[in-house]
Design a protein around this motif. Structure first.
Motif, PDB file in Angstrom:
ATOM      1  N   VAL A  58       1.819   9.939   0.475  1.00 39.70           N
ATOM      2  CA  VAL A  58       1.039   8.715   0.690  1.00 39.70           C
ATOM      3  C   VAL A  58       1.645   7.615  -0.171  1.00 39.70           C
ATOM      4  CG1 VAL A  58      -1.226   7.620   0.466  1.00 39.70           C
ATOM      5  CG2 VAL A  58      -1.060  10.035   1.155  1.00 39.70           C
ATOM      6  N   GLY A  59       2.043   6.518   0.436  1.00 39.14           N
ATOM      7  CA  GLY A  59       2.662   5.431  -0.308  1.00 39.14           C
ATOM      8  C   GLY A  59       1.653   4.624  -1.110  1.00 39.14           C
ATOM      9  N   VAL A  60       2.046   4.219  -2.321  1.00 33.27           N
ATOM     10  CA  VAL A  60       1.177   3.394  -3.175  1.00 33.27           C
ATOM     11  C   VAL A  60       2.001   2.283  -3.820  1.00 33.27           C
ATOM     12  CG1 VAL A  60      -0.494   5.220  -3.684  1.00 33.27           C
ATOM     13  CG2 VAL A  60       1.493   4.946  -5.160  1.00 33.27           C
ATOM     14  N   ASP A  61       1.377   1.137  -3.978  1.00 37.85           N
ATOM     15  CA  ASP A  61       1.940   0.004  -4.717  1.00 37.85           C
ATOM     16  C   ASP A  61       0.747  -0.646  -5.397  1.00 37.85           C
ATOM     17  OD1 ASP A  61       2.983  -2.344  -5.687  1.00 37.85           O
ATOM     18  OD2 ASP A  61       4.038  -2.901  -3.841  1.00 37.85           O
ATOM     19  N   CYS A  62       0.548  -0.334  -6.665  1.00 39.02           N
ATOM     20  CA  CYS A  62      -0.698  -0.712  -7.327  1.00 39.02           C
ATOM     21  C   CYS A  62      -0.510  -0.724  -8.836  1.00 39.02           C
ATOM     22  CB  CYS A  62      -1.812   0.282  -6.960  1.00 39.02           C
ATOM     23  SG  CYS A  62      -1.388   1.988  -7.333  1.00 39.02           S
ATOM     24  N   ASP A  63      -1.606  -0.948  -9.552  1.00 38.88           N
ATOM     25  CA  ASP A  63      -1.594  -0.953 -11.008  1.00 38.88           C
ATOM     26  C   ASP A  63      -2.090   0.374 -11.552  1.00 38.88           C
ATOM     27  OD1 ASP A  63      -0.681  -3.535 -11.088  1.00 38.88           O
ATOM     28  OD2 ASP A  63      -2.652  -4.440 -11.446  1.00 38.88           O
ATOM     29  N   LEU A  64      -1.654   0.673 -12.749  1.00 33.24           N
ATOM     30  CA  LEU A  64      -2.170   1.806 -13.495  1.00 33.24           C
ATOM     31  C   LEU A  64      -2.591   1.275 -14.853  1.00 33.24           C
ATOM     32  CD1 LEU A  64      -2.638   4.875 -13.509  1.00 33.24           C
ATOM     33  CD2 LEU A  64      -0.319   5.144 -14.423  1.00 33.24           C
ATOM     34  N   PRO A  65      -3.904   1.375 -15.206  1.00 37.14           N
ATOM     35  CA  PRO A  65      -4.356   0.859 -16.497  1.00 37.14           C
ATOM     36  C   PRO A  65      -3.535   1.432 -17.650  1.00 37.14           C
ATOM     37  CG  PRO A  65      -6.230   1.465 -15.140  1.00 37.14           C
ATOM     38  CD  PRO A  65      -5.006   1.961 -14.424  1.00 37.14           C
ATOM     39  N   SER A  92      -5.556  18.367  -2.797  1.00 33.59           N
ATOM     40  CA  SER A  92      -4.865  18.250  -4.081  1.00 33.59           C
ATOM     41  C   SER A  92      -3.821  17.155  -3.991  1.00 33.59           C
ATOM     42  CB  SER A  92      -4.211  19.596  -4.432  1.00 33.59           C
ATOM     43  OG  SER A  92      -3.567  19.562  -5.685  1.00 33.59           O
ATOM     44  N   ALA A  93      -3.835  16.235  -4.961  1.00 35.93           N
ATOM     45  CA  ALA A  93      -2.897  15.113  -4.978  1.00 35.93           C
ATOM     46  C   ALA A  93      -2.201  15.066  -6.337  1.00 35.93           C
ATOM     47  CB  ALA A  93      -3.622  13.799  -4.712  1.00 35.93           C
ATOM     48  N   ARG A  94      -0.921  14.678  -6.318  1.00 35.10           N
ATOM     49  CA  ARG A  94      -0.158  14.643  -7.566  1.00 35.10           C
ATOM     50  C   ARG A  94       0.950  13.612  -7.472  1.00 35.10           C
ATOM     51  NH1 ARG A  94       3.849  19.513  -9.220  1.00 35.10           N
ATOM     52  NH2 ARG A  94       5.302  18.246  -8.012  1.00 35.10           N
ATOM     53  N   THR A  95       1.242  12.950  -8.593  1.00 32.84           N
ATOM     54  CA  THR A  95       2.408  12.082  -8.656  1.00 32.84           C
ATOM     55  C   THR A  95       3.016  12.124 -10.052  1.00 32.84           C
ATOM     56  OG1 THR A  95       3.274   9.883  -8.115  1.00 32.84           O
ATOM     57  CG2 THR A  95       1.179   9.951  -9.302  1.00 32.84           C
ATOM     58  N   ARG A  96       4.346  12.118 -10.093  1.00 32.97           N
ATOM     59  CA  ARG A  96       5.077  12.026 -11.351  1.00 32.97           C
ATOM     60  C   ARG A  96       5.359  10.552 -11.620  1.00 32.97           C
ATOM     61  NH1 ARG A  96       9.484  16.895 -11.696  1.00 32.97           N
ATOM     62  NH2 ARG A  96       8.352  18.479 -10.504  1.00 32.97           N
ATOM     63  N   VAL A  97       4.932  10.071 -12.756  1.00 30.10           N
ATOM     64  CA  VAL A  97       5.163   8.673 -13.115  1.00 30.10           C
ATOM     65  C   VAL A  97       6.430   8.606 -13.962  1.00 30.10           C
ATOM     66  CG1 VAL A  97       4.218   6.632 -14.224  1.00 30.10           C
ATOM     67  CG2 VAL A  97       2.686   8.250 -13.083  1.00 30.10           C
ATOM     68  N   SER A 152      -9.752   8.501  -3.913  1.00 25.94           N
ATOM     69  CA  SER A 152      -9.845   8.132  -2.501  1.00 25.94           C
ATOM     70  C   SER A 152      -8.780   8.820  -1.660  1.00 25.94           C
ATOM     71  CB  SER A 152      -9.721   6.607  -2.341  1.00 25.94           C
ATOM     72  OG  SER A 152     -10.838   5.956  -2.902  1.00 25.94           O
ATOM     73  N   ILE A 153      -7.580   8.966  -2.225  1.00 20.55           N
ATOM     74  CA  ILE A 153      -6.510   9.647  -1.498  1.00 20.55           C
ATOM     75  C   ILE A 153      -6.902  11.088  -1.217  1.00 20.55           C
ATOM     76  CG2 ILE A 153      -4.139  10.486  -1.691  1.00 20.55           C
ATOM     77  CD1 ILE A 153      -3.513   7.929  -3.300  1.00 20.55           C
ATOM     78  N   SER A 154      -7.431  11.771  -2.234  1.00 22.43           N
ATOM     79  CA  SER A 154      -7.859  13.161  -2.058  1.00 22.43           C
ATOM     80  C   SER A 154      -9.039  13.277  -1.114  1.00 22.43           C
ATOM     81  CB  SER A 154      -8.238  13.769  -3.412  1.00 22.43           C
ATOM     82  OG  SER A 154      -7.105  14.125  -4.135  1.00 22.43           O
ATOM     83  N   GLU A 155     -10.000  12.390  -1.266  1.00 25.42           N
ATOM     84  CA  GLU A 155     -11.211  12.453  -0.445  1.00 25.42           C
ATOM     85  C   GLU A 155     -10.895  12.182   1.020  1.00 25.42           C
ATOM     86  OE1 GLU A 155     -14.992  13.395   0.285  1.00 25.42           O
ATOM     87  OE2 GLU A 155     -14.050  13.471  -1.693  1.00 25.42           O
ATOM     88  N   ARG A 156      -9.966  11.288   1.272  1.00 26.55           N
ATOM     89  CA  ARG A 156      -9.597  10.981   2.659  1.00 26.55           C
ATOM     90  C   ARG A 156      -8.965  12.202   3.332  1.00 26.55           C
ATOM     91  NH1 ARG A 156      -7.689   6.428   1.588  1.00 26.55           N
ATOM     92  NH2 ARG A 156      -5.502   6.977   1.255  1.00 26.55           N
ATOM     93  N   LEU A 157      -8.093  12.901   2.610  1.00 24.19           N
ATOM     94  CA  LEU A 157      -7.474  14.106   3.160  1.00 24.19           C
ATOM     95  C   LEU A 157      -8.519  15.196   3.381  1.00 24.19           C
ATOM     96  CD1 LEU A 157      -4.980  15.713   4.002  1.00 24.19           C
ATOM     97  CD2 LEU A 157      -4.617  16.268   1.579  1.00 24.19           C
ATOM     98  N   LEU A 158      -9.427  15.345   2.423  1.00 22.81           N
ATOM     99  CA  LEU A 158     -10.482  16.351   2.546  1.00 22.81           C
ATOM    100  C   LEU A 158     -11.362  16.055   3.755  1.00 22.81           C
ATOM    101  CD1 LEU A 158     -11.429  18.846   0.836  1.00 22.81           C
ATOM    102  CD2 LEU A 158     -13.180  17.341  -0.105  1.00 22.81           C
ATOM    103  N   GLY A 159     -11.721  14.799   3.933  1.00 19.19           N
ATOM    104  CA  GLY A 159     -12.548  14.408   5.066  1.00 19.19           C
ATOM    105  C   GLY A 159     -11.875  14.662   6.395  1.00 19.19           C
TER     106      GLY A 159
END
Length: 323
Positions: A58-65, A92-97, A152-159
């Motif tokens: 899933v592509g993302v372009d956003c902020d991380l606090p 289950s969702a995961r990303t390496r920063v 939201s990414i995880s919940e959308r896949l679960l749904g």
């Protein structure tokens, strides 16, 4: 050139009961979890069944606090679905920063080629500080729409999976879901270690320290395994809370607790699906907070309650017949 060594790994696991009456067979699980045509669903038969879907990015372009500031990240989150015992459903969702090689946004083809990797294109402090700030920033989160939202990414896949027409939407137990957020940092000479915190009735936070970057896949599998067993404890405790509203030998109490005895108790196998390199973490959790000790207490109480309720029901039937 992008550094492949992650500053931090961010993860999210959502766990719930599969909304169908019976446990899925291997063929049924394969059909349900084939998220991408031509990609194989992994299956493990023993000691209990485990199915893992292909990974979808899933592509993302956003902020991380990051403390009082925020870091801009661009890349992909790797997502997958897990089915434990044919009944326990997880997304289950995961990303390496990682630190970006250039402080400018690349084309999407660059990011898509690195599944489950997000690059920080903002200026960062020195590595040790950046690791901590990014990890804690993710766990603290925020409700701003521009912030990374793994939930939201995880919940959308679960749904998506829960709404599949092949599921009859008639589960044998009424049970809520749980959310486990996790972060992992690679520290070389230290690890693996785990810290688990129960934030509220349904949300948990896990902090992992790993020795090697090669342990990251195993760490995700550990977190999924942990989330499944935490969910089992959570729904068992919630069932007793509901059942305690009724009499000790009432029909209502039996209706609540009986299905747990039939459908859930056989799923308890902590560490059975955790890779060898991460199994030592279960020893820590067995000591504090004492996972299996709590489970044994709950299941013993469950069997006693069901036995008492059934005996009382039989006694009343015998009395009615004699009368």
């Amino acid at each position: 050139m992008v550094s492949t060594a992650p500053l931090v790994v961010l993860g999210e696991v959502r766990t719930c009961l599969l909304p169908t009456a019976g446990a899925l067979t291997r063929d049924e699980a394969r059909e349900l979890l084939t998220l991408m045509p031509g990609r194989e669903v992994r299956w493990r038969e023993r000691p209990g069944t485990l199915a893992i879907s292909p990974t979808v990015a899933v592509g993302v372009d956003c902020d991380l606090p990051m403390g009082e500031d925020a870091a801009r990240i661009v890349g992909t989150v790797a997502t997958r679905v897990v089915l434990v015992g044919g009944r326990v459903l997880q997304s289950s969702a995961r990303t390496r920063v990682v630190r970006a090689g250039e402080r400018r946004r690349q084309t999407w083809s660059h990011y898509i080629s690195q599944k489950g990797v997000t690059e920080v294109i903002s200026r960062l402090p020195e590595r040790a500080t950046a690791e901590i700030l990014l990890a804690e920033g993710y766990l603290v989160g925020g409700d701003r729409p521009e912030v990374l939202d793994m939930a939201s990414i995880s919940e959308r896949l679960l749904g998506r999976v829960r709404a599949d027409e092949r599921l009859d939407q008639s589960p044998p137990i009424h049970a809520g879901g749980t959310r486990l957020r996790w972060i992992a940092r690679v520290r070389g000479q230290v690890g693996p270690t785990v810290q688990l915190r129960l934030d509220d009735d349904t949300t948990r936070t896990v902090r992992l320290i790993l020795r090697e970057e090669s342990d990251l896949d195993a760490a995700q599998r550990f977190c999924e395994d942990l989330a499944a067993h935490d969910w089992l404890l959570t729904i068992m405790a919630a069932a007793f809370e509901e059942a305690d509203r009724f009499g000790g030998a009432s029909r209502e109490r039996l209706d609540i607790l009986g299905p747990l005895l039939q459908h859930v108790t056989g799923l308890w196998m902590p560490g059975a699906h955790t890779p060898q390199s991460m199994r030592a973490l279960w020893k820590e959790l067995q000591t504090e907070p004492g996972f299996s000790r709590q489970w044994t207490t709950l299941t013993d109480r469950l069997r006693d309650n069901v036995s008492v309720a059934m005996l009382d029901t039989l006694r009343h039937k015998a009395f009615d017949t004699d009368w």
